[in-house]
Design a protein around this motif. Structure first.
Motif, PDB file in Angstrom:
ATOM      1  N   VAL A 154       0.835  -1.208   0.000  1.00  0.00           N
ATOM      2  CA  VAL A 154       0.000   0.000   0.000  1.00  0.00           C
ATOM      3  C   VAL A 154       0.867   1.253   0.000  1.00  0.00           C
ATOM      4  N   ILE A 155       1.877   1.278   0.868  1.00  0.00           N
ATOM      5  CA  ILE A 155       2.758   2.450   0.939  1.00  0.00           C
ATOM      6  C   ILE A 155       3.548   2.609  -0.358  1.00  0.00           C
ATOM      7  N   LEU A 156       4.075   1.502  -0.868  1.00  0.00           N
ATOM      8  CA  LEU A 156       4.851   1.567  -2.109  1.00  0.00           C
ATOM      9  C   LEU A 156       3.971   2.010  -3.271  1.00  0.00           C
ATOM     10  N   ALA A 157       2.751   1.483  -3.348  1.00  0.00           N
ATOM     11  CA  ALA A 157       1.855   1.864  -4.434  1.00  0.00           C
ATOM     12  C   ALA A 157       1.491   3.343  -4.350  1.00  0.00           C
ATOM     13  N   ALA A 158       1.217   3.822  -3.128  1.00  0.00           N
ATOM     14  CA  ALA A 158       0.899   5.246  -2.978  1.00  0.00           C
ATOM     15  C   ALA A 158       2.061   6.116  -3.435  1.00  0.00           C
ATOM     16  N   THR A 159       3.282   5.715  -3.108  1.00  0.00           N
ATOM     17  CA  THR A 159       4.458   6.494  -3.519  1.00  0.00           C
ATOM     18  C   THR A 159       4.623   6.490  -5.036  1.00  0.00           C
ATOM     19  N   ILE A 160       4.505   5.322  -5.656  1.00  0.00           N
ATOM     20  CA  ILE A 160       4.730   5.217  -7.099  1.00  0.00           C
ATOM     21  C   ILE A 160       3.643   5.944  -7.881  1.00  0.00           C
ATOM     22  N   TRP A 161       2.370   5.715  -7.516  1.00  0.00           N
ATOM     23  CA  TRP A 161       1.287   6.352  -8.265  1.00  0.00           C
ATOM     24  C   TRP A 161       1.282   7.863  -8.063  1.00  0.00           C
ATOM     25  N   THR A 162       1.683   8.336  -6.887  1.00  0.00           N
ATOM     26  CA  THR A 162       1.781   9.785  -6.693  1.00  0.00           C
ATOM     27  C   THR A 162       2.887  10.364  -7.559  1.00  0.00           C
ATOM     28  N   PHE A 163       4.001   9.663  -7.664  1.00  0.00           N
ATOM     29  CA  PHE A 163       5.089  10.127  -8.525  1.00  0.00           C
ATOM     30  C   PHE A 163       4.663  10.161  -9.990  1.00  0.00           C
ATOM     31  N   LEU A 164       3.879   9.170 -10.410  1.00  0.00           N
ATOM     32  CA  LEU A 164       3.499   9.088 -11.817  1.00  0.00           C
ATOM     33  C   LEU A 164       2.376  10.060 -12.170  1.00  0.00           C
ATOM     34  N   TRP A 165       1.353  10.137 -11.317  1.00  0.00           N
ATOM     35  CA  TRP A 165       0.148  10.876 -11.690  1.00  0.00           C
ATOM     36  C   TRP A 165      -0.199  12.012 -10.739  1.00  0.00           C
ATOM     37  N   GLY A 166       0.649  12.322  -9.785  1.00  0.00           N
ATOM     38  CA  GLY A 166       0.394  13.450  -8.908  1.00  0.00           C
ATOM     39  C   GLY A 166      -0.650  13.141  -7.845  1.00  0.00           C
ATOM     40  N   PRO A 167      -1.359  14.171  -7.347  1.00  0.00           N
ATOM     41  CA  PRO A 167      -2.337  13.951  -6.261  1.00  0.00           C
ATOM     42  C   PRO A 167      -3.430  12.966  -6.622  1.00  0.00           C
ATOM     43  N   ILE A 168      -3.884  12.957  -7.877  1.00  0.00           N
ATOM     44  CA  ILE A 168      -4.916  11.998  -8.263  1.00  0.00           C
ATOM     45  C   ILE A 168      -4.393  10.569  -8.170  1.00  0.00           C
ATOM     46  N   GLY A 169      -3.105  10.390  -8.390  1.00  0.00           N
ATOM     47  CA  GLY A 169      -2.504   9.065  -8.224  1.00  0.00           C
ATOM     48  C   GLY A 169      -2.512   8.609  -6.784  1.00  0.00           C
ATOM     49  N   LEU A 170      -2.352   9.553  -5.842  1.00  0.00           N
ATOM     50  CA  LEU A 170      -2.412   9.197  -4.425  1.00  0.00           C
ATOM     51  C   LEU A 170      -3.800   8.699  -4.049  1.00  0.00           C
ATOM     52  N   VAL A 171      -4.834   9.337  -4.582  1.00  0.00           N
ATOM     53  CA  VAL A 171      -6.202   8.914  -4.283  1.00  0.00           C
ATOM     54  C   VAL A 171      -6.521   7.564  -4.934  1.00  0.00           C
ATOM     55  N   LEU A 172      -5.977   7.346  -6.134  1.00  0.00           N
ATOM     56  CA  LEU A 172      -6.281   6.114  -6.876  1.00  0.00           C
ATOM     57  C   LEU A 172      -5.347   4.963  -6.548  1.00  0.00           C
ATOM     58  N   ALA A 173      -4.353   5.193  -5.698  1.00  0.00           N
ATOM     59  CA  ALA A 173      -3.329   4.174  -5.465  1.00  0.00           C
ATOM     60  C   ALA A 173      -3.925   2.863  -4.970  1.00  0.00           C
ATOM     61  N   THR A 174      -4.757   2.914  -3.942  1.00  0.00           N
ATOM     62  CA  THR A 174      -5.315   1.682  -3.384  1.00  0.00           C
ATOM     63  C   THR A 174      -6.253   0.979  -4.360  1.00  0.00           C
ATOM     64  N   PRO A 175      -7.227   1.678  -4.991  1.00  0.00           N
ATOM     65  CA  PRO A 175      -8.072   0.963  -5.961  1.00  0.00           C
ATOM     66  C   PRO A 175      -7.286   0.347  -7.120  1.00  0.00           C
ATOM     67  N   LEU A 176      -6.305   1.061  -7.639  1.00  0.00           N
ATOM     68  CA  LEU A 176      -5.522   0.514  -8.743  1.00  0.00           C
ATOM     69  C   LEU A 176      -4.738  -0.719  -8.308  1.00  0.00           C
ATOM     70  N   THR A 177      -4.154  -0.668  -7.121  1.00  0.00           N
ATOM     71  CA  THR A 177      -3.366  -1.804  -6.646  1.00  0.00           C
ATOM     72  C   THR A 177      -4.265  -2.997  -6.341  1.00  0.00           C
ATOM     73  N   VAL A 178      -5.482  -2.737  -5.846  1.00  0.00           N
ATOM     74  CA  VAL A 178      -6.441  -3.829  -5.638  1.00  0.00           C
ATOM     75  C   VAL A 178      -6.764  -4.510  -6.967  1.00  0.00           C
TER      76      VAL A 178
END
Length: 657
Positions: free
Chosen positions: A335-359
């Motif tokens: 969860v932490i790694l996904a939040a970091t990677i998706w935020t780096f790739l897509w910005g704040p929207i990536g942080l919100v989508l990190a958990t659903p995308l990883t699921v």
């Protein structure tokens, strides 16, 4: 022309490096594509996730005989209308809050002054207060200068204004329309993709089935895709409902407390709670700052903090497990790694989508065979089974971790069940390695010594009377997941016999003799059997076949009522038959139990039974314990005795047939 053997060997040795480099390049290329294509991929991803949420509503309208196009358009219009309404509400509340902020300046200055006096002796806190004060001064507009005297004098200087050149029509459109057109274009893309995904859902499903499994295993792939879709829909709907409820409770609570703009903070709390771990804390930050600015005292700040500290744990630790289990199916590190990677790739929207995308990725890994590694990397299920963990720790010479794992299991299962499902299964893995020649003699002794250490330590645990489940603190998350694969305890697991409960010929000091066939692994299995019998009131002696052949004999042959032979590896039937006959000749009237641990083939077991002529043929310690407890007790003292298990169910059916 034949290939050079040296060249072929070098190619084989370099192949793993080439595969690793290719995998690394694939990962880098994928991340670069996600980063560079975010303007297109973000709307598509949001549309896919939104379609998972809207599919149940479309299905419900379809059941009411509403045409597909009308059902899709109706659901999409309602949802996007609600989203536009929420966005307008946020903008209105934010502008109102910005207009009211200057009224709270004096209160903040007073509190900063009080904090400065209270933290005069603390350098760190004083610097923090200074930083807050500087930030407050920066945000405040500078006071207008007092103008006195005539224009052009020292007290009333002339105002010089630099006027830029007249902007063109294109520049004006870019300046004013640019910030508005980009979110509108993104919203339009999301809307279009959502409509077409819902309209073409079956066609997209068929294409996914073709990509995932092809026509070779259509049934399994179809079931996997349907199961994954339904699971994701339920999960997203449950998470959305919970976060909306969280925002409503926070907004209502802030309204009761008196914090300005409670609607704005309630909506932000619902949105930010999609961010794992830190979302609720971030949503509490602004209300706390505003409460400190509004209230001259500290009661509003304390009440606001208490609201978040009470509501978030209830949602996270009480309601979430009831809705969709104890977790999202992701490991905390993932969860932490996904939040970091998706935020780096897509910005704040990536942080919100990190958990659903990883699921989504984990569900794909669990159902699509080609993507199995995603479940291993990101899922919360143990990567190794309990027997594999047990054997791996024995190979590493670290019995301490296996002992800790055993203690965790003993909180929910009996020791005999743990030995059957974990330790004996781990011994079979070791036996297979030894049969393949991958374990030398020295390593066998080391593994056997580590296993004996585990058995000696776990043997000190008290016998659970009947069942201990539900009492005390349960096992941790990883062990609880592993327990799902282990069967329940048998009724005999909680029985402890006294001397008076035993039949007369079972009342000697050691009525049982346990004999190991050969090797350190057979010795470890025999030690488990002896320990289990002793824990339930039947003391035993332990001898090896090598010691018996060398002339060693049990200390009290006349007091023996049962001889148990332990076999972990295949041996010849003639040798087993000869051993059983020798035992009957040496101790007349003794009962014979032969344990072929973890053997599951019914035909093999039936052949062994006919060849050995043993009284009991068992394949697990639970069966051995049931058989012994069913035959050793005084008939007048038997109360609901367990059924002896001389043969497993499949063998009994085969023999009856």
């Amino acid at each position: 022309m034949s290939e050079d053997p040296v060249t072929a060997q070098r190619l084989r040795e370099g192949l793993p490096v080439i595969v690793a480099l290719a995998s690394l390049l694939l990962v880098v290329a994928t991340m670069a594509a996600l980063y560079l294509g975010r303007d297109i991929l973000v709307p598509v991803t949001l549309a896919i996730l939104l379609s998972f949420v809207l599919v149940p509503a479309v299905r419900m309208l379809r059941r009411l005989h509403v045409p597909r196009a009308a059902a899709v358009l109706l659901v999409v219009v309602i949802v996007f209308g609600a989203l536009f309404g929420i966005g307008s509400l946020i903008a209105s509340e934010a502008s109102q809050l910005a207009a009211d902020l200057p009224r709270y300046t004096q209160t903040m200055r007073t509190k900063i002054k009080d904090l400065r006096g209270a933290t005069a002796g603390s350098g760190s806190l004083s610097r923090i207060v200074d930083m807050v004060q500087d930030l407050s001064a920066t945000l405040q507009p500078p006071p207008a200068a007092e103008m006195r005297g005539e224009r052009g004098s020292a007290t009333h200087p002339l105002t010089v204004e630099i006027t830029p050149a007249r902007a063109s029509v294109i520049d004006t459109l870019q300046t004013f329309a640019g910030p508005v057109l980009h979110p509108l274009a993104t919203t339009g893309l999301i809307l279009i993709f959502t409509v077409f995904i819902l309209l073409q859902r079956e066609d997209l499903r068929n294409r996914a089935i073709r990509l995932a499994g092809g026509s070779e295993d259509l049934r399994r792939t179809t079931a996997a895709i349907d199961d994954a879709t339904s699971r994701l829909s339920r999960f997203f709907l449950a998470q959305l409902a919970l976060n909306i409820a969280f925002g409503l409770v926070i907004g209502f609570g802030l309204w009761l407390i008196g914090v300005p703009s409670p609607t704005l903070f309630g909506v932000l709390a619902a949105i930010l709670r999609f961010v794992p771990y830190i979302g609720a804390a971030i949503s509490a930050l602004l209300p706390l700052i505003l409460a400190a600015a509004v209230d001259p005292g500290w009661s509003m700040v304390i009440a606001t903090a208490a609201l978040f500290l009470v509501v978030e744990p209830i949602c996270g630790h009480v309601i979430e497990p009831l809705l969709y289990g104890h977790s999202t199916g992701l490991s905390p590190i993932a969860v932490i790694l996904a939040a970091t990677i998706w935020t780096f790739l897509w910005g704040p929207i990536g942080l919100v989508l990190a958990t659903p995308l990883t699921v989504c990725l984990v569900v794909l890994g669990r159902h699509v065979e080609r993507l199995w590694y995603l479940d291993v990397l990101l899922g919360d299920q143990p990567a190794l089974s309990p027997p594999e963990i047990f054997y791996q720790r024995m190979l590493a010479g670290d019995p301490a971790e296996a002992i800790d794992q055993g203690w965790q299991f003993l909180k929910a299962r009996a020791l005999v069940t743990y030995y059957d499902e974990v330790a004996l299964a781990g011994l079979l893995l070791a036996q297979e390695d030894m049969s393949r020649g991958t374990l030398d003699r020295e390593r066998q002794e080391e593994v056997g010594a580590a296993i004996r250490t585990v058995v000696d330590r776990l043997g000190t645990a008290p016998v659970a009377r009947r069942s201990r489940r539900g009492s005390g603190r349960g096992p941790d998350t990883e062990t609880a997941a592993a327990l799902a694969a282990i069967g329940p305890d048998r009724d005999v697991a909680g029985i402890v016999l006294t001397r008076e409960d035993l039949a007369p010929h079972w009342r000697s000091e050691t009525p049982v003799l346990c004999v190991s066939s050969r090797g350190p692994f057979d010795e470890a299995a025999t030690l488990m059997l002896s320990q289990i019998l002793a824990r339930h009131g039947l003391a035993s002696q332990i001898l090896s076949m090598a010691a018996i052949r060398a002339g060693e004999r049990p200390s009290n042959p006349e007091g023996l009522a049962l001889i148990c032979f332990s076999y972990l590896e295949p041996v010849s039937l003639s040798q087993i038959r000869f051993t059983v006959r020798q035992a009957r000749a040496a101790v007349p009237g003794v009962r014979i139990l032969v344990g072929f641990w973890r053997e599951r083939d019914p035909a093999t077991l039936e052949r062994l039974r006919r060849a050995t002529s043993a009284d009991f043929l068992v394949t697990s310690l639970n069966e051995a314990l049931s058989a012994v407890l069913g035959t050793c007790r005084e008939p007048t003292r038997r109360v609901a005795p367990p059924s002896p298990a001389p043969l497993p169910g499949p063998v009994r059916k085969a023999a009856t047939a």
